[in-house]
Design a protein around this motif. Structure first.
Motif, short mmCIF file in Angstrom:
data_model
loop_
_atom_site.label_atom_id
_atom_site.label_comp_id
_atom_site.label_asym_id
_atom_site.label_seq_id
_atom_site.Cartn_x
_atom_site.Cartn_y
_atom_site.Cartn_z
N THR A 1 0.84 -1.22 0.00
CA THR A 1 0.00 0.00 0.00
C THR A 1 0.87 1.26 0.00
O THR A 1 0.63 2.20 -0.78
N ASN B 1 -6.47 -4.79 -8.12
CA ASN B 1 -7.49 -3.88 -7.57
C ASN B 1 -8.24 -3.16 -8.69
O ASN B 1 -7.74 -2.21 -9.29
N GLU C 1 -6.17 3.71 -1.39
CA GLU C 1 -5.08 2.94 -0.74
C GLU C 1 -5.12 3.10 0.77
O GLU C 1 -4.93 2.15 1.52
N LEU D 1 -7.79 0.99 2.20
CA LEU D 1 -7.31 -0.40 2.22
C LEU D 1 -6.32 -0.62 3.35
O LEU D 1 -6.37 -1.62 4.06
N GLN E 1 -8.05 -0.96 6.60
CA GLN E 1 -8.66 -2.28 6.71
C GLN E 1 -7.61 -3.35 7.03
O GLN E 1 -7.75 -4.15 7.94
N ARG E 2 -6.54 -3.27 6.20
CA ARG E 2 -5.50 -4.31 6.35
C ARG E 2 -4.83 -4.21 7.71
O ARG E 2 -4.51 -5.23 8.33
#
Lengths: 472, 117
Positions: A46, A103, A166, A169, A172-173
């Motif tokens: 990311t 993605n 990004e 994401l 979240q990650r």
């Protein structure tokens, strides 16, 4: 008693359990840590995408700055940022496309970004071309249309979208990664705790079993020692009785020898009637004493299960005829009618010498109990279901029911008052029972007071011996 | 008949030699195994009556020695024993060359019969 195998099995299981539980903890931790590393890779990825987006934005700014500066100054040196931007932009766009292959949102953003970038570059190119061809003012005018600023804003917008995507994401990650880290540490802590618990239980179980095993071993050793002691005592007993028997028989040789010599006129001269009676008594009592010693030895061997047996094939009718021959003299002396009523011709594999011994004892007993006149003794052998059944039948006083049970016990005599006249050793029937059972058979009696007694014994052909037949 | 009596019990040898002499036999006596073996080796006897259970040098030793020197068949050796020797041992001695075996106590009439002559 515990079985040794059960012990071993339990100890093996108890040892394996901690290994299995620690192994399980290890495997789970390995996978958890692997997925943790995976998460880390995603975070780094990311960041790479964000960096690349920034780089593209900077490159676009460079292109704009270069073309604008050239339009204002007309100096080719001002073009340097433009030139380096143009040389980088393609590879930068390729790079971000590769980074975000998986993605679809970012791919769509890139699809939006590429025409904007192309448009921006062609606008800058137009500015430069105007400067070159038409002159300084034309280029500046083009810049002044603010078309370039608008295009740049659009590019910034898309790149901003991409970075937002990004960052979402990433968030979240990061939260997934944190959860997985928490999971890993939970798994390791719980797993280790369970494994330690299992190890402790196993160790206690093993310790207890070991203690039990030690205890059993101790008892076994004690039993072994006791058995050895008993064996030694048995052997000492056997040796003692062999020695006693030998020592007792040796003087009998001289006593019976001299008694026999005294009766022989040719050796020591003639005796008178009373002297002869005295010598006869010495002789007969010597014979009894010798028989007693032999019986004691046999009973002793019976105790130690050491009596020897020598089985062979022989004819039963020969054995029965032999009884008549062996005992005829005694029967004549006692005026007993002694008959063999065997009709069948029988062959059997057993020990004839020991069977002779059984007959000798039973016949001797019968002779002692028949009436002084009109006594009869009958012997017989007959086949029954593959075995041979023998009997010795007398017409004596008979044995009362209550006295029958003790008959096969050592030193048992029916009537102590009869001792003097009958004079048995009390071992004869014990020896008979021992021999018959050792040959795989059984012995019993039928008796009626006033009518007589019949002793029966049944011997199997090739009878399985209960005794150890090996040598002493 | 020339008879040699080998037995460590001298009352037995005395009684037997008295009886056998009265019956016309010529008796020699040895009261231990070594003397017995020496006499058997030196002189010729028709019958040897050999006790097995003797101290120091037993009747079994006498048989073993005679068996080794090969002189055992030159004599009619009758083993004489009470119950201290097993039937197996007696069989082995007879295989080595002893003539037969008498069990103690023995009837003098039977002894006379076995010696023969």
């Amino acid at each position: 008693m515990f079985k040794k195998t059960t012990h071993t099995k339990l100890i093996v299981i108890a040892s394996l359990l901690p290994i299995i539980s620690f192994g399980t903890v290890g495997v789970i931790s390995y996978y958890e840590i692997n997925s943790f590393i995976d998460d880390e890779n995603w975070v780094r990825h990311t960041h790479q995408v964000i960096e690349q987006s920034d780089a593209i934005e900077k490159t676009m700014l460079d292109i704009e700055t270069g073309s604008r500066g050239y339009a204002i100054t007309g100096n080719p040196i001002s073009l340097a940022p433009y030139t380096s931007g143009i040389s980088q932009i393609t590879s930068q766009l390729d790079s971000i496309r590769t980074l975000t292959t998986d993605n679809p949102i970012q791919q769509a953003n890139i699809q939006k970004l590429i025409p904007l970038v192309e448009e921006k570059i062609s606008f800058s190119n137009k500015t430069i071309a105007l400067q070159n061809n038409t002159g300084k003012d034309a280029g500046v005018q083009n810049v002044a249309t603010l078309e370039g600023t608008r295009l740049m804003d659009n590019i910034r917008q898309v790149i901003g979208d991409m970075k937002n995507e990004e960052n979402t994401l990433l968030e979240q990650r990061a939260s997934v990664s944190q959860a997985s880290a928490q999971n890993t540490s939970n798994t390791i802590i719980a797993g280790t705790a369970i494994a330690i618990l299992i190890t402790m239980i196993s160790t206690i179980a093993i310790y207890k079993k070991m203690q039990q095993r030690d205890q059993i071993e101790k008892v076994n050793i004690e039993l072994h020692f006791e058995t050895e002691k008993l064996k030694e005592r048995d052997n000492a007993k056997a040796e003692l009785s062999a020695m006693v028997s030998h020592e007792l028989k040796t003087p009998l040789v001289t006593i019976s020898g001299y008694a026999e010599m005294l009766k022989d006129e040719a050796v020591l001269g003639a005796l008178n009637k009373e002297q002869i009676h005295a010598v006869d008594t010495i002789s007969s009592q010597t014979v009894k004493l010798e028989r007693l010693i032999s019986d004691i030895m046999d009973a002793q061997k019976m105790d130690l299960k050491k009596m020897k047996f020598n089985k062979r094939d022989f004819a039963i009718d020969d054995l029965m005829d032999e009884q008549i021959q062996i005992h005829s003299k005694l029967m004549d002396e006692k005026k007993v009618r002694f008959t063999n009523s065997t009709k069948e011709k029988l062959k059997i594999k057993s020990d004839p010498d020991r069977l002779n011994q059984v007959f000798a004892n039973l016949i001797k007993n019968a002779v002692d109990f028949v009436p002084p006149s009109g006594g009869t003794i009958e012997i017989n052998a007959a086949r029954k279901n593959g075995d041979v059944v023998f009997y010795v039948k007398d017409n004596g006083n008979g044995i009362p029911q209550e006295k029958q049970d003790g008959l096969f016990k050592k030193f048992y005599q029916i009537d102590t008052s009869l001792k003097r006249s009958h004079g048995g050793t009390g071992l004869g029937l014990v020896i008979c029972k021992g021999i018959v059972e050792a040959l795989g058979g059984t012995i019993w009696l039928e008796s009626q007071v006033g009518k007589g007694t019949t002793f029966w014994f049944r011997i199997p052909n090739n009878g399985s011996a209960n005794h150890d037949l090996t040598e002493v | 008949m020339k008879v040699l009596l080998v037995d460590d019990n001298d009352t037995i040898t005395e009684m037997m030699s008295k009886y056998l002499s009265a019956k016309g036999h010529q008796c020699s006596v040895a009261n231990d195994g070594r003397t017995g073996l020496a006499l058997i080796t030196e002189k010729k006897f028709d019958v040897v009556l050999l006790d097995l259970a003797m101290p120091d040098f037993t009747g079994i030793d006498v048989i073993e020695s005679l068996h080794k020197s090969g002189k055992i068949k030159e004599n009619k050796i009758i083993l004489f024993t009470a119950s201290s020797v097993t039937d197996g041992e007696i069989d082995a001695l007879i295989k080595k060359g002893a003539h037969s075996c008498l069990k103690k106590p023995v009837k003098l009439a039977v002894l006379l019969q076995v010696i023969g002559g």
